[in-house]
Enzyme design. Structure first.
Site, PDB file in Angstrom:
ATOM      1  N   CYS A  20      13.649  -2.031   1.737  1.00 47.50           N
ATOM      2  CA  CYS A  20      13.919  -2.150   3.304  1.00 47.50           C
ATOM      3  C   CYS A  20      13.544  -0.877   4.080  1.00 47.50           C
ATOM      4  CB  CYS A  20      15.538  -2.500   3.773  1.00 47.50           C
ATOM      5  SG  CYS A  20      16.137  -3.564   2.928  1.00 47.50           S
ATOM      6  N   GLY A  62       9.636  -3.974   5.410  1.00 44.40           N
ATOM      7  CA  GLY A  62      10.483  -4.977   5.705  1.00 44.40           C
ATOM      8  C   GLY A  62       9.834  -5.996   6.684  1.00 44.40           C
ATOM      9  N   ASN A 109      18.867   1.003   2.629  1.00 41.79           N
ATOM     10  CA  ASN A 109      17.533   0.838   1.753  1.00 41.79           C
ATOM     11  C   ASN A 109      17.872   0.927   0.478  1.00 41.79           C
ATOM     12  OD1 ASN A 109      14.210   2.383   1.219  1.00 41.79           O
ATOM     13  ND2 ASN A 109      14.750   0.321   1.123  1.00 41.79           N
ATOM     14  N   GLY A 110      17.547   0.037  -0.609  1.00 41.57           N
ATOM     15  CA  GLY A 110      17.798   0.149  -1.989  1.00 41.57           C
ATOM     16  C   GLY A 110      18.674  -0.842  -2.569  1.00 41.57           C
ATOM     17  N   TYR A 123       2.174   2.575  -4.121  1.00 43.14           N
ATOM     18  CA  TYR A 123       1.932   1.401  -3.008  1.00 43.14           C
ATOM     19  C   TYR A 123       2.703   1.367  -1.812  1.00 43.14           C
ATOM     20  CZ  TYR A 123       2.627  -3.322  -1.585  1.00 43.14           C
ATOM     21  OH  TYR A 123       2.544  -4.634  -0.934  1.00 43.14           O
ATOM     22  N   SER A 157      -3.977  -1.103   0.692  1.00 42.72           N
ATOM     23  CA  SER A 157      -3.135  -0.137  -0.193  1.00 42.72           C
ATOM     24  C   SER A 157      -3.848   0.677  -1.044  1.00 42.72           C
ATOM     25  CB  SER A 157      -1.914  -0.802  -0.912  1.00 42.72           C
ATOM     26  OG  SER A 157      -2.277  -1.848  -1.436  1.00 42.72           O
ATOM     27  N   ASP A 190      -4.101  -0.691  -6.518  1.00 38.20           N
ATOM     28  CA  ASP A 190      -2.975   0.356  -6.928  1.00 38.20           C
ATOM     29  C   ASP A 190      -2.107  -0.165  -7.985  1.00 38.20           C
ATOM     30  OD1 ASP A 190      -0.749  -1.185  -5.386  1.00 38.20           O
ATOM     31  OD2 ASP A 190      -2.345  -1.233  -4.207  1.00 38.20           O
ATOM     32  N   CYS A 246      12.104  -3.702 -12.005  1.00 33.80           N
ATOM     33  CA  CYS A 246      12.756  -2.676 -11.033  1.00 33.80           C
ATOM     34  C   CYS A 246      14.052  -3.220 -10.661  1.00 33.80           C
ATOM     35  CB  CYS A 246      11.836  -2.340  -9.974  1.00 33.80           C
ATOM     36  SG  CYS A 246      12.914  -1.277  -8.899  1.00 33.80           S
ATOM     37  N   CYS A 284       9.792   1.175 -14.267  1.00 36.08           N
ATOM     38  CA  CYS A 284       8.987  -0.154 -14.519  1.00 36.08           C
ATOM     39  C   CYS A 284       7.884   0.162 -15.340  1.00 36.08           C
ATOM     40  CB  CYS A 284       8.564  -0.686 -12.990  1.00 36.08           C
ATOM     41  SG  CYS A 284       7.909   0.571 -12.087  1.00 36.08           S
TER      42      CYS A 284
HETATM   43  P1  AMP Z   1      -0.109  -8.972  -8.673  1.00 33.03           P
HETATM   44  O1  AMP Z   1      -1.053  -9.674  -7.724  1.00 33.03           O
HETATM   45  O2  AMP Z   1       1.067  -9.693  -8.909  1.00 33.03           O
HETATM   46  O3  AMP Z   1      -0.724  -8.368  -9.743  1.00 33.03           O
HETATM   47  O4  AMP Z   1       0.432  -7.919  -7.622  1.00 33.03           O
HETATM   48  C1  AMP Z   1      -0.474  -6.540  -7.582  1.00 33.03           C
HETATM   49  C2  AMP Z   1      -0.845  -6.718  -6.129  1.00 33.03           C
HETATM   50  O5  AMP Z   1       0.399  -6.687  -5.188  1.00 33.03           O
HETATM   51  C3  AMP Z   1      -1.533  -5.272  -5.768  1.00 33.03           C
HETATM   52  O6  AMP Z   1      -2.403  -5.429  -5.047  1.00 33.03           O
HETATM   53  C4  AMP Z   1      -0.652  -4.241  -4.932  1.00 33.03           C
HETATM   54  O7  AMP Z   1      -1.193  -3.978  -3.690  1.00 33.03           O
HETATM   55  C5  AMP Z   1       0.455  -5.386  -4.559  1.00 33.03           C
HETATM   56  N1  AMP Z   1       2.054  -4.836  -4.630  1.00 33.03           N
HETATM   57  C6  AMP Z   1       2.555  -4.107  -5.854  1.00 33.03           C
HETATM   58  N2  AMP Z   1       3.677  -4.010  -5.609  1.00 33.03           N
HETATM   59  C7  AMP Z   1       4.182  -4.836  -4.552  1.00 33.03           C
HETATM   60  C8  AMP Z   1       5.497  -5.108  -4.114  1.00 33.03           C
HETATM   61  N3  AMP Z   1       6.446  -4.691  -4.447  1.00 33.03           N
HETATM   62  N4  AMP Z   1       5.401  -6.032  -2.995  1.00 33.03           N
HETATM   63  C9  AMP Z   1       4.465  -6.586  -2.378  1.00 33.03           C
HETATM   64  N5  AMP Z   1       3.106  -6.439  -2.936  1.00 33.03           N
HETATM   65  C10 AMP Z   1       2.914  -5.468  -4.115  1.00 33.03           C
HETATM   66 FE1  SF4 Z   2      10.260   2.580  -8.159  1.00 36.17          FE
HETATM   67 FE2  SF4 Z   2       9.615   1.396 -10.638  1.00 36.17          FE
HETATM   68 FE3  SF4 Z   2      11.781   3.252 -10.477  1.00 36.17          FE
HETATM   69 FE4  SF4 Z   2      11.643   0.481  -9.402  1.00 36.17          FE
HETATM   70  S1  SF4 Z   2      11.660   1.085 -11.497  1.00 36.17           S
HETATM   71  S2  SF4 Z   2      12.478   2.610  -8.175  1.00 36.17           S
HETATM   72  S3  SF4 Z   2       9.548   0.189  -8.592  1.00 36.17           S
HETATM   73  S4  SF4 Z   2       9.437   3.544 -10.054  1.00 36.17           S
END
Ligand code: AMP
Ligand code: SF4
Length: 478
Positions: free
Chosen positions: A14, A40, A115-116, A258, A299, A362, A398, A456
């Protein structure tokens, strides 16, 4: 309860915003929340007070859908806190929209925005229920509220300190009463939270981009384990109390990678500049001969520019995003997620046709985006597609409020880099190393890892987790 449902309840990320002592508090909070919209998109809400009673409004939807001029006019008062919420699961309920508002005999009115994510929320909730607490939401924030009102402490700030000391997890927290605004950051400083100044008014925001939008000056980060207390009637200056033993700083690396907006600064480090450096570092670690570099919009744009600059290869817009489709992750099922990616991105044929293309993303979480994009670029005529990811492989879940998913869905937890390359159909694939990430972000060496949370990527969680999350201890999800 299976892993799925455990994770569904955990997801929550959030943005929070607050301002004290300004005649346009509600309107400025609206602009602040709008700047935090990327954090959010499910619901938004605001509570305002002039010291004699709360006015509040919360609803499902985007900030501009939730509020209008009439509603803002009704949010009377010179102090306000607001919240935008993001959820990926069945918790899309108005009751979970924040700020949460409580009425309590001894404490009076109380509003909370966080947030958290708390790791020990379930245990605390059970204990509170056994002492008679009745919960109306599934949000962790309500746990904090009950801890505060059930405290036997003689004043609010002591009750808040007592409550905070029982929490394990990540939280950037704003608490409003008719007398005070309290602001707290968890002992590891996992989620960003900054303090700024607009004229004589203090402003608080998850990200500094909200300060720029309203013309506020950023002052500093709210420190890990710090509680700030501000008096609404202006009787006292801002007070800062450390509420917990100092813990190693562990700011979420994903904020830099990201999540945060590129125009925000986290601990004085600009996010766009950090992402550019991530791209440059990635080129140095995993160079490749190619004709064009492109990024997954939006991103990955900064990292792609950084990679192209370091490589001396032209940066081009090889992919175009349709801005009117919400983030892919918001789609609840894999099937819809895949459709979402298709709707969201198109390859620019004239840029990629016959070329050796480097595509920068990213992060790679489930692998859905990369697989789709490689196929899309090849269908548009790319001769070779080299995928470079400006973060390390995500191998662990995470628990601190970023939706990186259940471990069984994390492609890098299940497959080697070479296997992933094959699955996504790329000609080559490389990730940034953890050392490269730390170097590129450029935080000062507070600890060995420069105050990053990297859990993570490496499974080293900054807080205790096994006790609270038995499925982790059993190795099912970590
Ligand atoms: P995926 O398609 O599941 O491999 O997720 C990677 C893509 O989702 C990348 O293009 C990132 O920019 C985006 N992404 C990474 N983390 C998140 C997140 N927590 N919420 C939404 N999008 C994410
Ligand atoms: Fe961020 Fe990854 Fe740590 Fe979650 S586990 S707080 S996404 S660095």
């Amino acid at each position: 309860m299976g892993d799925e449902s455990v994770f569904d309840e955990l997801k929550e990320e959030c943005g929070v915003f607050g301002i004290i002592g300004h005649p346009d508090a509600a309107r400025l909070t609206y602009y602040g929340l709008h700047a935090l919209q990327h954090r959010g998109q499910e619901s938004a809400g605001m509570v305002a007070t002039g010291g004699t009673g709360f006015r509040y409004h919360r609803s499902m939807g985007l900030v501009h859908e939730v509020f209008n001029g009439e509603i803002l006019k009704g949010l009377v008062g010179d102090t306000a806190i607001g919240h935008v919420r993001y959820s990926t699961s069945g918790e899309s309920l108005l009751t979970n929209a924040q700020p949460l508002v409580f009425h309590h005999g001894a404490v009076g009115q109380l509003a909370l925005a966080t947030n958290g994510n708390l790791i020990n929320a379930d245990r605390l909730k059970k204990e509170l229920e056994s002492r008679g607490a009745v919960f109306h939401t599934t949000s962790d924030t309500e746990v904090i509220a009950h801890l505060i009102v059930q405290s036997g402490a003689s004043c609010l700030e002591e009750a808040v300190i007592e409550a905070l000391n029982q929490l394990v997890g990540a939280y950037a927290l704003l608490i409003l009463t008719n007398d005070q605004l309290l602001v707290a950051q968890d002992p590891h400083g996992l989620r960003p939270l900054s303090m700024g100044m607009l004229g004589d008014s203090y402003v608080f925001s998850s990200e500094t981009c909200a300060f720029d939008v309203i013309g506020a000056e950023p002052l500093r980060t709210v420190e890990p384990g710090e509680l700030l207390i501000l008096d609404l009637k202006g009787k006292e200056e801002l007070r800062s109390l450390p509420f917990a033993e100092p813990a190693p700083r562990a700011v979420c690396s994903f904020e830099y990678i990201y999540f945060a907006r590129p125009d925000s600064d986290i601990d004085g480090i600009n996010v766009h500049a950090a992402r550019k450096r991530l791209g440059g570092e990635l080129y140095r670690e995993a160079p490749v001969e190619a004709d064009v570099v492109t990024g997954v919009p939006d991103s990955s744009t900064s990292a792609a520019i950084g990679f192209a600059e370091a490589a001396g290869i032209p940066y081009e817009l090889g992919l175009i995003k349709n801005r009117y489709v919400a983030r892919t992750f918001i789609q609840p099922s894999q099937h819809l997620r895949e459709q979402g990616v298709k709707m969201k991105l198109s390859a620019v044929r004239k840029v990629v046709e016959g070329k050796r293309v480097v595509i920068i993303d990213d992060s790679l979480v489930r692998g859905t985006t990369s697989r789709r994009i490689v196929r899309m670029l090849k269908e548009a005529g790319a001769r070779e597609v080299h995928v470079r990811i400006s973060s390390p492989p995500v191998r662990h879940s995470c628990f601190y409020g970023i939706d990186t998913s259940d471990r069984t869905q994390l492609i890098a937890a299940q497959h080697s880099v070479e296997e992933i390359r094959e699955i996504i159909g790329a000609d080559s694939l490389s990730f940034l190393s953890e050392e490269g990430l730390i170097r590129a972000v450029g935080r000062t060496p507070e600890q060995g890892n420069c105050g990053h949370c990297l859990a993570c990527f490496n499974g080293k969680y900054p807080t205790a987790i096994e006790e609270e999350l038995p499925q982790v201890a059993e190795g099912k999800s970590r």
